[in-house]
Design an enzyme around this catalytic site. Structure first.
Site, PDB file in Angstrom:
ATOM      1  N   SER A 289       0.801  -1.225   0.000  1.00  0.00           N
ATOM      2  CA  SER A 289       0.000   0.000   0.000  1.00  0.00           C
ATOM      3  C   SER A 289       0.836   1.279   0.000  1.00  0.00           C
ATOM      4  O   SER A 289       0.302   2.360  -0.177  1.00  0.00           O
ATOM      5  CB  SER A 289      -0.950   0.031   1.203  1.00  0.00           C
ATOM      6  OG  SER A 289      -0.237   0.312   2.383  1.00  0.00           O
TER       7      SER A 289
ATOM      8  N   LYS B  15       1.057   4.571   7.007  1.00  0.00           N
ATOM      9  CA  LYS B  15       0.284   5.326   6.019  1.00  0.00           C
ATOM     10  C   LYS B  15       0.706   6.788   6.039  1.00  0.00           C
ATOM     11  O   LYS B  15       1.341   7.249   6.968  1.00  0.00           O
ATOM     12  CB  LYS B  15      -1.227   5.257   6.328  1.00  0.00           C
ATOM     13  CG  LYS B  15      -1.836   3.859   6.248  1.00  0.00           C
ATOM     14  CD  LYS B  15      -1.968   3.393   4.825  1.00  0.00           C
ATOM     15  CE  LYS B  15      -2.588   2.009   4.742  1.00  0.00           C
ATOM     16  NZ  LYS B  15      -1.687   0.939   5.185  1.00  0.00           N
TER      17      LYS B  15
END
Length: 199
Positions: free
Chosen positions: A121, A158
């Site tokens: 990701s 993230k």
């Protein structure tokens, strides 16, 4: 005193440099003698003479050469703590696998930990599966920082944003195929500052 062998001086100098590079400290007289094949007393006499000639600097304890003077031995011992997922959040193991030495000349000083990235990701930010992520421990982050965040007792890596209207935290994956995570509660564990990867 008999003249010293320049070849032997060169071998002693090379051994001292390789030992300091590997161990971060000067070898003992006995260690030099054993490695070079001379007595401890002969090793000492050679070092005294080499010091006079300016080939090494020997103060009776430590031995330095022009090369080892440039060696920056300042490091930050940093715990490598399991792995952090770059996909959906997963439980983060708190076990320290090992400590790694990070040179301050590259990483600076600080309270760091390192995690191994897993998943895809964060690939568009240059963080791939298996990369080591060096994280500075801190509880806050600025918009755009890549953070290790604790969400529902699970850690994830993230990019951090805060919605300007609602104030809610947005954890953005750097993968155009994935959706943002908007958690109810989010605790920042640190901000990623370096990536160590194999090319």
């Amino acid at each position: 005193m008999r003249s010293k062998s320049s070849e032997l001086m060169k071998r002693i100098c090379e051994y001292v440099e390789s030992y300091v590079m590997k161990h971060g400290e000067s070898p003992s007289m006995a260690g030099i003698g054993e490695a070079i094949g001379i007595s401890k007393a002969t090793a000492y006499r050679y070092l005294v003479e080499m010091d006079k000639l300016g080939l090494v600097s020997y103060d009776g304890k430590g031995i330095t050469t022009e090369r080892t003077k440039k060696l920056n031995q300042d490091v930050v011992m940093t715990p490598l703590v399991g792995s952090v997922p770059c996909g959906t959040p997963q439980y983060e193991e708190e076990n320290i696998e090992e400590y790694i030495a990070l040179p301050t000349a590259i990483f600076g000083n600080g309270d760091f930990f390192a995690l191994r990235a897993s998943g895809d990701s964060m690939t568009e930010a240059g963080i791939d599966d298996g990369d080591l992520v060096v994280v500075r421990k801190q509880k806050d982050a600025a918009d755009g920082d890549i953070v290790v965040a604790l969400v529902d007792n699970q850690s994830t890596l993230k990019r951090f944003f805060r919605d300007k209207e609602t104030g809610r935290v947005i954890l953005h994956p750097e993968n155009s195929r994935m959706k943002d995570i908007i958690p109810r509660e989010c605790y920042i564990q640190g901000v990623a500052c370096h990536i160590i990867k194999t090319l």
